[in-house]
Design a protein around this motif. Structure first.
Motif, PDB file in Angstrom:
ATOM      1  N   TRP A 151      49.340   6.150 -29.147  1.00 60.88           N
ATOM      2  CA  TRP A 151      48.887   7.484 -29.565  1.00 60.88           C
ATOM      3  C   TRP A 151      48.570   7.551 -31.047  1.00 60.88           C
ATOM      4  O   TRP A 151      47.832   8.449 -31.477  1.00 60.88           O
ATOM      5  CB  TRP A 151      49.903   8.541 -29.151  1.00 60.88           C
ATOM      6  N   HIS A 172      45.298   9.727 -30.571  1.00 61.10           N
ATOM      7  CA  HIS A 172      44.893  11.066 -30.995  1.00 61.10           C
ATOM      8  C   HIS A 172      43.759  11.043 -32.005  1.00 61.10           C
ATOM      9  O   HIS A 172      42.795  11.795 -31.848  1.00 61.10           O
ATOM     10  CB  HIS A 172      46.045  11.939 -31.462  1.00 61.10           C
ATOM     11  N   TRP A 207      50.104  12.377 -33.661  1.00 64.58           N
ATOM     12  CA  TRP A 207      50.067  11.606 -32.419  1.00 64.58           C
ATOM     13  C   TRP A 207      51.192  11.914 -31.448  1.00 64.58           C
ATOM     14  O   TRP A 207      50.987  11.902 -30.241  1.00 64.58           O
ATOM     15  CB  TRP A 207      50.017  10.115 -32.747  1.00 64.58           C
TER      16      TRP A 207
END
Lengths: 284, 557
Positions: free
Chosen positions: B261, B265, B312
């Motif tokens: 992530w 993100h 994230w």
């Protein structure tokens, strides 16, 4: 590229020709080699070996493209006349302070106190209607108050009718806080919003806004809190909202308005000395 | 020592046979051709991954349906998600930047043309390797299968003990390859933007699109290496007995999630910022107004890029982080909404009071504006940790990110194609077919993804193969599936439009939209050298200055 190289390029470009990087397959071959080297991990070592060979061949070929001299091709400049013409040749400039400019901003607004007064008055009207609802439908003035408190007290949402019809001090304080805070905030919101609809403030504040708000709650509450949703009599709910909206709307709309500076030119609002705004020297 | 340059006269390409012309495309290092190849390749995989989505929606149209086997569904889901992010979104958007950035800054090519070619081919071969997994996933001599571990391939479930065969390895290796290709593009865009702008184009005079390309390139350079590193670690676990994600040997169960992530993100913003870039070019032209708040737009873009690197773990609220961790990532998620909101207000400010022209690019842009705002709001809802705990891994999340990816990004990709197709081909796309495409796609999109929010609120988990009747999900899923078919129909109309217009489209001329940036000052399609003479600009709208010498922009900037 160094300045010397640019000069060199300029000298070697014949008139009407432009030098650009020459096409080459070596980057593609290198990429294929890298891919095959990776793919060999999941297929066969032979694939990786071929990939390694391609990477070496690609790297050598690629180096040959740029060392010792960059390989470039000559492109013929095609004579093309591109004329810049606007579809809308006329362009309008909006002058600051010109009539119609920023007309959306209200020239007059209500003071914050009008919103607070409207919220208090609307809150009393709504409370009265809520108590009448409790008395008429459940023979108790506390029923509606307890339902309001149940939005923050989960145990009350599951309580039976007898419990909801009885006085509960905690629930009363909770409902009072919720009702007071929300009434004041919505009243303030009316004070801010109503100048935007100066023609029909009562219609907007008394009918449109309560209906929108009730519709939103009606749609959302069955998902957010289905237990509480089952307890609400929506006809009375809407009536209470309209009661609040009409009273708050009337109180706010009848308050005295304050004139804003929005009708003045920007320079004047900012206190800038500017021709046309400041008096002439000789007239001072 | 003075550097020498070898020069070769170029053949007349129009006179070449078909094989010769194809060869020209294969060996090209021209940024425009490579950009078009990225976009064409991306659209090809868009069709494939789109058909996979339609198949999934048909499977979910009715309860207890058995159109495809559960294992097949898992592969469809994984390949759809992976392809849409890495083989569709990334290449199409970087393809546009490849094509447009040099033209918009008055350059003749990207800084490293051969590296650009290398990046494209690496991406294409990586993409083909991913789909080759359908044949070789179990090893060349096995039955074959594609990856089935979801697009974010959580370890330790992707360790060898839980994911047998080679299908997960195909996922790792192919995405690793495409990431290297994307990194090459990012390096090229940064170098080109900083070193090859034409005379007069200070940073503050660059088109907003170029600014956003720069922010996206920086994000790629920062965000892709963690993913590549995690994939290398997973390969080491799977092949060489390392224990990065092996919890029984001291590895971490959530390390992969953090690595993924930290990439994942920012990746959302790598995809959506180009959509912002297209909107920032298209909306002013079709509103006949200069973009509202240029400096604020640029600052907001940089702020989004920066803040997006620190959000994230809002994808990980459900793993059980500390309260401080939850609070930090909830707050940072709220924070990223501020510059994004600023951009939406600026686009509205640009539209406000303008002389609007509702041509197809503008229609798609308006759809984007509304839908992206809804997507942003549901994103803020999911950024609240307790709310996320209730709805994590439900169809509410699926609906939210499809609102971002389709309602936001795909709508703007279509807007951009309608807007720059005349520049790239010299032909206009058909307006009537375009409007059919727009309205059908809009209706199909809302039919599909509006009900899925409610399916999620009703508790429908994402990634399920089927569901039981009587749980209030039948109607919502049927609507969503009908919508998917309507969207597919709209895309078919788009494909027909492209093919028809390439052959029979109206001649575009150099500047069919009466636009203002430099790419419209050259012929359509532009010559290989872009500009015979290096342009010189004095404002952010050089063509406006040429068209309106009585009222040029540089008087005000």
């Amino acid at each position: 590229m160094s300045e010397g190289a640019i000069q060199s390029q300029a000298r070697r470009e014949p008139p009407g020709l432009i030098a650009a990087p020459a096409p080459t397959a070596w980057p593609m071959i290198t990429a294929l080699g890298v891919t095959m080297a990776f793919a060999g991990l999941v297929t066969s070592a032979v694939v990786s070996a071929v990939g390694a060979v391609l990477i070496i061949a690609g790297a050598v070929g690629w180096f040959g493209e740029v060392f010792p001299q960059e390989h470039r091709e000559l492109l013929e400049v095609e004579p093309a006349v591109v004329s810049a013409g606007a579809v809308r040749p006329a362009a309008a400039q909006v002058a600051v302070g010109e009539e119609g400019h920023r007309a959306i901003l209200p020239l007059e607004i209500y003071p914050y106190s009008a919103g607070i007064k409207g919220g208090v008055a609307g809150g009393f009207a709504m409370a009265a209607l809520a108590v009448i609802h409790g008395l008429l439908l459940h023979n108790s003035p506390w029923y509606t108050i307890n339902i309001l408190a149940a939005t923050a007290m989960a145990n009350l949402a599951n309580a039976n009718v007898a419990t909801l019809s009885a006085f509960n001090a905690h629930a009363f304080v909770m409902a009072l806080i919720i009702h007071a805070v929300v009434s004041l905030l919505v009243g303030l919101l009316y004070g801010v919003l109503l100048p935007i609809v100066p023609r029909n403030p009562i219609f907007f504040g008394g009918l449109v806004a309560p209906l929108l708000w009730s519709g939103l709650l009606f749609a959302a509450l069955r998902v957010i809190n289905p237990v509480l949703n089952a307890r609400i009599e929506w006809g009375w709910f809407v009536l209470c909202q309209i009661g609040f909206g009409v009273v708050a709307g009337v109180v706010v709309a009848r308050s005295e308005r304050i004139r804003t500076f929005q009708h003045l030119p920007f320079a004047m609002r900012m206190g800038i000395e500017a021709p046309g705004i400041m008096p002439r020297k000789e007239s001072r | 020592m003075e550097q020498e340059i070898a020069l070769t006269a170029v053949d007349d390409q129009a006179a070449l046979p078909l094989v010769g012309r194809l060869h020209q495309w294969v060996v090209t290092v021209d940024h425009k051709r490579l950009g078009l190849m990225y976009i064409g390749g991306g659209l090809f995989f868009f069709v494939i991954a789109g058909l996979q989505a339609v198949t999934m929606r048909l499977q979910l149209a009715f309860p207890d349906n058995h159109l495809v086997a559960p294992q097949v569904f898992n592969r469809l889901m994984t390949m759809h998600g992976t392809a849409m992010v890495f083989l569709v979104g990334m290449p199409i958007l970087t393809g546009f930047f490849n094509y447009l950035v040099p033209l918009m800054i008055g350059a003749r090519d990207l800084a490293f043309p051969r590296l650009n070619s290398f990046g494209f081919w690496l991406w294409l071969f990586g993409a083909l390797l991913l789909y080759f997994s359908y044949i070789g996933g179990d090893g060349l001599y096995g039955a074959g299968s594609a990856p089935d571990v979801g697009w974010f391939a959580y370890a330790p479930l992707t360790e060898r003990a839980f994911s047998r065969g080679n299908s997960t390895d195909y996922w790792i290796l192919s995405i690793l390859l495409t990431s290297v290709g994307s990194t090459a593009t990012a390096i090229n865009i940064v170098a080109t933007t900083f070193s090859m702008r034409c005379k007069g184009m200070a940073l503050g005079k660059m088109p907003v699109l170029v600014w956003l390309a720069l922010v996206v390139a920086f994000l790629m350079l920062v965000a892709l290496p963690p993913l590549s590193a995690a994939q290398a670690m997973l390969l080491l676990d799977r092949y060489l007995g390392a224990h990065f994600f092996d919890t029984q040997a001291g590895g971490s169960a959530i390390l992969w999630q953090h690595f993924f992530w930290i990439f994942g993100h920012p990746e959302v913003y790598i995809l959506v910022l180009p959509a912002f870039a297209f909107a920032s070019e298209i909306i002013p032209v079709f509103s006949r107004k200069v973009i509202f708040g240029y400096h604020v737009m640029v600052a907001a873009s940089c702020a989004i890029g920066f803040i997006s690197l620190g959000v994230w773990a809002h994808h990980m609220f459900a793993v059980g982080m500390t309260p401080a961790g939850n609070a930090f990532f909830a707050a940072s998620t709220m924070l990223v909404g501020v510059p994004t909101g600023i951009k939406i207000f600026n686009w509205l400010g640009t539209i406000w009071g303008g002389k609007l022209r509702f041509r197809v690019p503008m229609l798609f842009s308006l759809g984007f504006l509304f839908q992206f705002m809804v997507a942003g709001l549901s994103g803020i809802m999911l950024g609240v940790a307790p709310f996320d705990w209730q709805l994590t891994d439900t169809y509410f999340v699926v609906a939210h990110f499809h609102y971002v990816l389709i309602g936001g990004i795909v709508f703007m990709i279509f807007a951009a194609i309608y807007y720059w197709f005349p520049k790239a081909t010299g032909r206009m796309l058909n307006e009537r077919l375009g409007k059919w495409h727009f309205w059908l796609f809009l209706i199909g999109f809302h039919l599909t993804f509006d009900p899925l929010h409610f399916a999620g609120l009703h508790g429908m988990p994402r990634r399920i193969y089927t569901y039981q009747p009587g749980r209030g999900l039948e109607g919502l899923n049927l609507l969503a599936s009908i919508g998917a078919v309507v969207q597919a129909l709209a895309v078919l109309i788009f494909a027909v439009n492209v093919l028809y217009s390439l052959a029979n489209g109206e001649e575009a001329g150099p500047d069919p939209w009466d636009a203002w940036t430099l790419e419209w000052s050259t012929t359509s399609p532009p010559p290989e050298y872009n500009f015979a003479i290096e342009p010189e600009v004095r404002s952010r709208r050089p063509l406006w200055d040429l068209k309106h010498p009585e009222d040029p922009d540089w008087q005000y900037e």
